[in-house]
Design an enzyme around this catalytic site. Structure first.
Site, PDB file in Angstrom:
ATOM      1  N   ASP A  31       0.843  -1.203   0.000  1.00  0.00           N
ATOM      2  CA  ASP A  31       0.000   0.000   0.000  1.00  0.00           C
ATOM      3  C   ASP A  31       0.874   1.248   0.000  1.00  0.00           C
ATOM      4  O   ASP A  31       1.945   1.268   0.616  1.00  0.00           O
ATOM      5  CB  ASP A  31      -0.901  -0.018   1.242  1.00  0.00           C
ATOM      6  CG  ASP A  31      -2.032   0.988   1.154  1.00  0.00           C
ATOM      7  OD1 ASP A  31      -2.333   1.454   0.042  1.00  0.00           O
ATOM      8  OD2 ASP A  31      -2.608   1.313   2.204  1.00  0.00           O
ATOM      9  N   ASN A  79     -10.437  -3.664  -6.489  1.00  0.00           N
ATOM     10  CA  ASN A  79      -9.695  -2.670  -7.270  1.00  0.00           C
ATOM     11  C   ASN A  79     -10.333  -2.357  -8.627  1.00  0.00           C
ATOM     12  O   ASN A  79      -9.952  -1.386  -9.287  1.00  0.00           O
ATOM     13  CB  ASN A  79      -8.250  -3.116  -7.501  1.00  0.00           C
ATOM     14  CG  ASN A  79      -7.381  -2.997  -6.270  1.00  0.00           C
ATOM     15  OD1 ASN A  79      -6.381  -3.688  -6.125  1.00  0.00           O
ATOM     16  ND2 ASN A  79      -7.751  -2.115  -5.341  1.00  0.00           N
TER      17      ASN A  79
END
Length: 251
Positions: A31, A79
Protein backbone atom coordinates in the site's frame (compact mmCIF):
# COMPACT_ATOMS: atom_id res chain seq x y z
CA UNK A 1 19.38 -9.27 -13.12
CA UNK A 2 20.91 -9.96 -9.72
CA UNK A 3 22.30 -13.44 -9.31
CA UNK A 4 23.14 -13.46 -5.61
CA UNK A 5 19.73 -14.79 -4.60
CA UNK A 6 20.18 -17.89 -6.69
CA UNK A 7 23.16 -18.98 -4.56
CA UNK A 8 20.88 -18.93 -1.53
CA UNK A 9 17.75 -20.50 -2.97
CA UNK A 10 18.99 -23.28 -5.24
CA UNK A 11 16.80 -26.32 -4.56
CA UNK A 12 15.42 -24.56 -1.50
CA UNK A 13 18.65 -24.87 0.52
CA UNK A 14 19.69 -21.84 2.60
CA UNK A 15 22.91 -21.03 4.47
CA UNK A 16 23.10 -22.04 8.12
CA UNK A 17 21.10 -19.63 10.28
CA UNK A 18 19.64 -17.78 7.31
CA UNK A 19 16.04 -18.56 8.28
CA UNK A 20 16.43 -18.24 12.05
CA UNK A 21 13.62 -15.67 12.10
CA UNK A 22 11.19 -18.62 11.91
CA UNK A 23 8.82 -17.14 9.32
CA UNK A 24 8.06 -19.66 6.58
CA UNK A 25 5.26 -17.64 4.95
CA UNK A 26 5.16 -13.86 4.79
CA UNK A 27 2.38 -11.92 3.07
CA UNK A 28 2.38 -8.21 2.25
CA UNK A 29 -0.39 -5.73 1.53
CA UNK A 30 1.54 -3.40 -0.76
CA UNK A 31 0.00 0.00 0.00
CA UNK A 32 1.07 3.57 -0.62
CA UNK A 33 2.00 3.83 -4.29
CA UNK A 34 -0.38 6.71 -4.89
CA UNK A 35 0.73 8.65 -1.82
CA UNK A 36 4.39 8.09 -2.76
CA UNK A 37 3.73 9.65 -6.16
CA UNK A 38 1.64 12.50 -4.74
CA UNK A 39 4.41 13.48 -2.31
CA UNK A 40 6.70 13.85 -5.32
CA UNK A 41 4.14 15.65 -7.49
CA UNK A 42 4.16 12.71 -9.88
CA UNK A 43 1.27 10.88 -11.58
CA UNK A 44 -0.08 7.77 -9.85
CA UNK A 45 1.44 5.61 -12.58
CA UNK A 46 4.90 6.66 -11.38
CA UNK A 47 4.04 5.33 -7.95
CA UNK A 48 2.84 2.01 -9.36
CA UNK A 49 6.00 1.73 -11.47
CA UNK A 50 8.16 2.38 -8.40
CA UNK A 51 6.04 -0.21 -6.59
CA UNK A 52 7.09 -2.85 -9.14
CA UNK A 53 10.73 -2.05 -8.35
CA UNK A 54 9.89 -2.62 -4.67
CA UNK A 55 8.38 -6.00 -5.58
CA UNK A 56 11.66 -7.02 -7.20
CA UNK A 57 13.76 -5.82 -4.23
CA UNK A 58 11.53 -7.47 -1.67
CA UNK A 59 11.15 -10.76 -3.54
CA UNK A 60 14.93 -11.07 -3.90
CA UNK A 61 15.44 -10.16 -0.23
CA UNK A 62 12.85 -12.75 0.83
CA UNK A 63 14.71 -15.44 -1.08
CA UNK A 64 18.04 -14.42 0.45
CA UNK A 65 16.49 -14.39 3.93
CA UNK A 66 15.21 -17.94 3.59
CA UNK A 67 11.49 -17.16 3.47
CA UNK A 68 9.77 -20.22 2.01
CA UNK A 69 6.75 -18.34 0.64
CA UNK A 70 6.15 -14.66 -0.09
CA UNK A 71 2.57 -13.69 -0.98
CA UNK A 72 1.94 -10.23 -2.44
CA UNK A 73 -1.46 -8.53 -2.71
CA UNK A 74 -1.15 -7.17 -6.23
CA UNK A 75 -4.75 -6.55 -7.33
CA UNK A 76 -7.87 -7.04 -5.23
CA UNK A 77 -11.35 -7.91 -6.41
CA UNK A 78 -12.34 -4.43 -5.17
CA UNK A 79 -9.69 -2.67 -7.27
CA UNK A 80 -12.03 -2.86 -10.29
CA UNK A 81 -13.70 0.24 -8.79
CA UNK A 82 -10.65 2.29 -9.80
CA UNK A 83 -10.57 4.36 -13.02
CA UNK A 84 -10.24 2.24 -16.17
CA UNK A 85 -7.01 3.99 -17.15
CA UNK A 86 -5.36 3.12 -13.83
CA UNK A 87 -6.48 -0.50 -14.10
CA UNK A 88 -5.00 -0.66 -17.59
CA UNK A 89 -1.72 0.75 -16.24
CA UNK A 90 -1.63 -1.84 -13.47
CA UNK A 91 -2.27 -4.71 -15.87
CA UNK A 92 0.41 -3.39 -18.20
CA UNK A 93 2.92 -3.29 -15.36
CA UNK A 94 1.96 -6.84 -14.37
CA UNK A 95 2.50 -8.00 -17.93
CA UNK A 96 5.91 -6.35 -18.17
CA UNK A 97 6.95 -7.72 -14.77
CA UNK A 98 6.21 -11.29 -15.84
CA UNK A 99 7.89 -10.86 -19.20
CA UNK A 100 10.99 -9.23 -17.71
CA UNK A 101 11.41 -11.38 -14.60
CA UNK A 102 10.32 -14.89 -15.49
CA UNK A 103 13.84 -15.91 -16.54
CA UNK A 104 15.21 -14.79 -13.16
CA UNK A 105 12.48 -16.69 -11.32
CA UNK A 106 13.31 -19.83 -13.29
CA UNK A 107 17.07 -19.40 -12.69
CA UNK A 108 16.52 -18.83 -8.95
CA UNK A 109 14.40 -22.00 -8.66
CA UNK A 110 11.32 -19.98 -7.62
CA UNK A 111 7.86 -21.49 -7.87
CA UNK A 112 5.32 -18.92 -9.09
CA UNK A 113 1.77 -19.30 -7.78
CA UNK A 114 -1.31 -17.12 -8.29
CA UNK A 115 -4.25 -16.91 -5.91
CA UNK A 116 -7.57 -15.29 -6.75
CA UNK A 117 -9.80 -15.42 -9.81
CA UNK A 118 -7.09 -14.35 -12.25
CA UNK A 119 -8.83 -16.12 -15.13
CA UNK A 120 -11.28 -13.22 -15.24
CA UNK A 121 -8.45 -11.02 -16.54
CA UNK A 122 -7.79 -10.28 -20.21
CA UNK A 123 -7.23 -13.61 -22.07
CA UNK A 124 -3.72 -12.85 -23.35
CA UNK A 125 -2.64 -11.91 -19.80
CA UNK A 126 -4.15 -15.13 -18.46
CA UNK A 127 -2.14 -17.08 -21.05
CA UNK A 128 1.02 -15.23 -20.03
CA UNK A 129 0.39 -16.03 -16.36
CA UNK A 130 -0.36 -19.69 -17.10
CA UNK A 131 2.84 -20.00 -19.13
CA UNK A 132 4.89 -18.41 -16.32
CA UNK A 133 3.37 -20.77 -13.75
CA UNK A 134 4.09 -23.74 -15.99
CA UNK A 135 7.72 -22.66 -16.51
CA UNK A 136 8.35 -22.64 -12.76
CA UNK A 137 6.22 -25.68 -11.88
CA UNK A 138 9.20 -28.03 -11.77
CA UNK A 139 11.23 -25.81 -9.46
CA UNK A 140 11.89 -26.81 -5.87
CA UNK A 141 12.82 -23.50 -4.26
CA UNK A 142 10.79 -20.77 -2.54
CA UNK A 143 7.29 -19.75 -3.61
CA UNK A 144 6.33 -16.33 -4.92
CA UNK A 145 2.53 -16.13 -4.72
CA UNK A 146 0.74 -13.23 -6.39
CA UNK A 147 -2.83 -12.36 -5.37
CA UNK A 148 -4.67 -11.23 -8.52
CA UNK A 149 -8.34 -10.34 -8.61
CA UNK A 150 -8.28 -11.71 -5.09
CA UNK A 151 -10.72 -11.11 -2.26
CA UNK A 152 -10.71 -13.26 0.86
CA UNK A 153 -14.49 -13.25 1.26
CA UNK A 154 -14.90 -14.38 -2.37
CA UNK A 155 -12.25 -17.06 -1.78
CA UNK A 156 -14.12 -18.40 1.25
CA UNK A 157 -17.46 -18.37 -0.57
CA UNK A 158 -15.95 -20.37 -3.43
CA UNK A 159 -14.43 -22.81 -0.93
CA UNK A 160 -17.75 -23.26 0.90
CA UNK A 161 -19.56 -23.76 -2.40
CA UNK A 162 -17.12 -26.49 -3.40
CA UNK A 163 -17.62 -28.25 -0.07
CA UNK A 164 -21.39 -27.92 -0.41
CA UNK A 165 -21.20 -29.49 -3.86
CA UNK A 166 -19.18 -32.39 -2.45
CA UNK A 167 -21.67 -32.81 0.39
CA UNK A 168 -24.62 -32.79 -2.02
CA UNK A 169 -22.89 -35.48 -4.07
CA UNK A 170 -22.44 -37.63 -0.98
CA UNK A 171 -18.65 -37.36 -1.02
CA UNK A 172 -18.53 -35.87 2.45
CA UNK A 173 -21.01 -35.65 5.33
CA UNK A 174 -21.84 -32.03 6.29
CA UNK A 175 -21.23 -32.76 9.99
CA UNK A 176 -17.73 -34.01 9.17
CA UNK A 177 -16.62 -30.77 7.53
CA UNK A 178 -13.85 -29.14 9.58
CA UNK A 179 -11.09 -26.61 9.31
CA UNK A 180 -8.87 -29.01 7.36
CA UNK A 181 -11.51 -29.34 4.65
CA UNK A 182 -11.84 -25.57 4.29
CA UNK A 183 -8.07 -25.12 4.31
CA UNK A 184 -7.82 -27.61 1.44
CA UNK A 185 -10.53 -25.81 -0.56
CA UNK A 186 -8.91 -22.36 -0.39
CA UNK A 187 -6.66 -20.85 -3.05
CA UNK A 188 -3.77 -21.09 -0.58
CA UNK A 189 -4.11 -24.86 -0.07
CA UNK A 190 -0.62 -25.58 -1.41
CA UNK A 191 1.06 -22.75 0.52
CA UNK A 192 2.60 -22.99 4.02
CA UNK A 193 0.55 -21.63 6.93
CA UNK A 194 0.75 -17.85 7.13
CA UNK A 195 3.17 -16.60 9.78
CA UNK A 196 3.49 -12.86 9.22
CA UNK A 197 1.25 -10.34 7.45
CA UNK A 198 2.78 -6.95 6.71
CA UNK A 199 0.93 -3.82 5.62
CA UNK A 200 2.77 -0.74 4.43
CA UNK A 201 1.80 2.96 4.38
CA UNK A 202 0.48 3.26 7.94
CA UNK A 203 -2.98 1.82 7.35
CA UNK A 204 -4.03 -0.79 9.92
CA UNK A 205 -6.62 -3.04 8.29
CA UNK A 206 -6.59 -6.30 6.34
CA UNK A 207 -8.64 -5.08 3.36
CA UNK A 208 -10.17 -8.48 2.61
CA UNK A 209 -6.78 -10.20 2.37
CA UNK A 210 -6.13 -13.71 3.74
CA UNK A 211 -8.77 -13.35 6.45
CA UNK A 212 -8.99 -17.08 7.20
CA UNK A 213 -5.25 -17.64 6.86
CA UNK A 214 -4.40 -14.73 9.18
CA UNK A 215 -6.29 -16.22 12.14
CA UNK A 216 -3.05 -16.77 14.08
CA UNK A 217 -0.60 -14.86 11.92
CA UNK A 218 1.36 -12.01 13.42
CA UNK A 219 0.40 -8.58 12.04
CA UNK A 220 2.98 -5.89 11.34
CA UNK A 221 2.10 -2.36 10.25
CA UNK A 222 4.69 0.12 9.02
CA UNK A 223 4.45 3.74 7.90
CA UNK A 224 6.86 3.01 5.04
CA UNK A 225 5.18 3.55 1.68
CA UNK A 226 5.42 0.50 -0.55
CA UNK A 227 7.78 2.01 -3.18
CA UNK A 228 10.29 2.65 -0.36
CA UNK A 229 10.07 -0.90 1.00
CA UNK A 230 12.95 -3.34 0.54
CA UNK A 231 15.47 -5.55 2.28
CA UNK A 232 16.04 -3.36 5.35
CA UNK A 233 12.31 -2.91 5.96
CA UNK A 234 11.72 -6.63 5.55
CA UNK A 235 14.50 -7.47 8.01
CA UNK A 236 12.99 -5.04 10.52
CA UNK A 237 9.61 -6.76 10.19
CA UNK A 238 11.21 -10.18 10.62
CA UNK A 239 13.12 -8.99 13.69
CA UNK A 240 9.83 -7.86 15.22
CA UNK A 241 8.21 -11.17 14.31
CA UNK A 242 11.06 -13.10 15.90
CA UNK A 243 10.39 -11.31 19.18
CA UNK A 244 6.69 -12.14 19.25
CA UNK A 245 5.34 -14.83 21.62
CA UNK A 246 3.02 -16.98 19.51
CA UNK A 247 0.76 -18.99 21.84
CA UNK A 248 -2.07 -19.95 19.45
CA UNK A 249 -4.63 -19.56 22.22
CA UNK A 250 -2.53 -21.39 24.83
CA UNK A 251 -0.52 -20.10 27.78
Amino acid sequence: MATQASTHTQRGVFPQGFADHGARHVAIIMDGNGRWAKKRLLPRFAGHKAGVDAVRRTARAARELGIECLTLYAFSSENWKRPAAEIADLMGLLRRFIEADIDELVADDVRLRVIGNYRALEPSLVTLIDDAIARTAGNNGPILAIALNYGSQDEMIRAVQSLATRAAAGEIAPEDIGTDHLDAALDTATLPPLDLLIRTSGEQRLSNFLLWQAAYAELYFTDTLWPDFGSDALVQALDTFKGRDRRYGGL
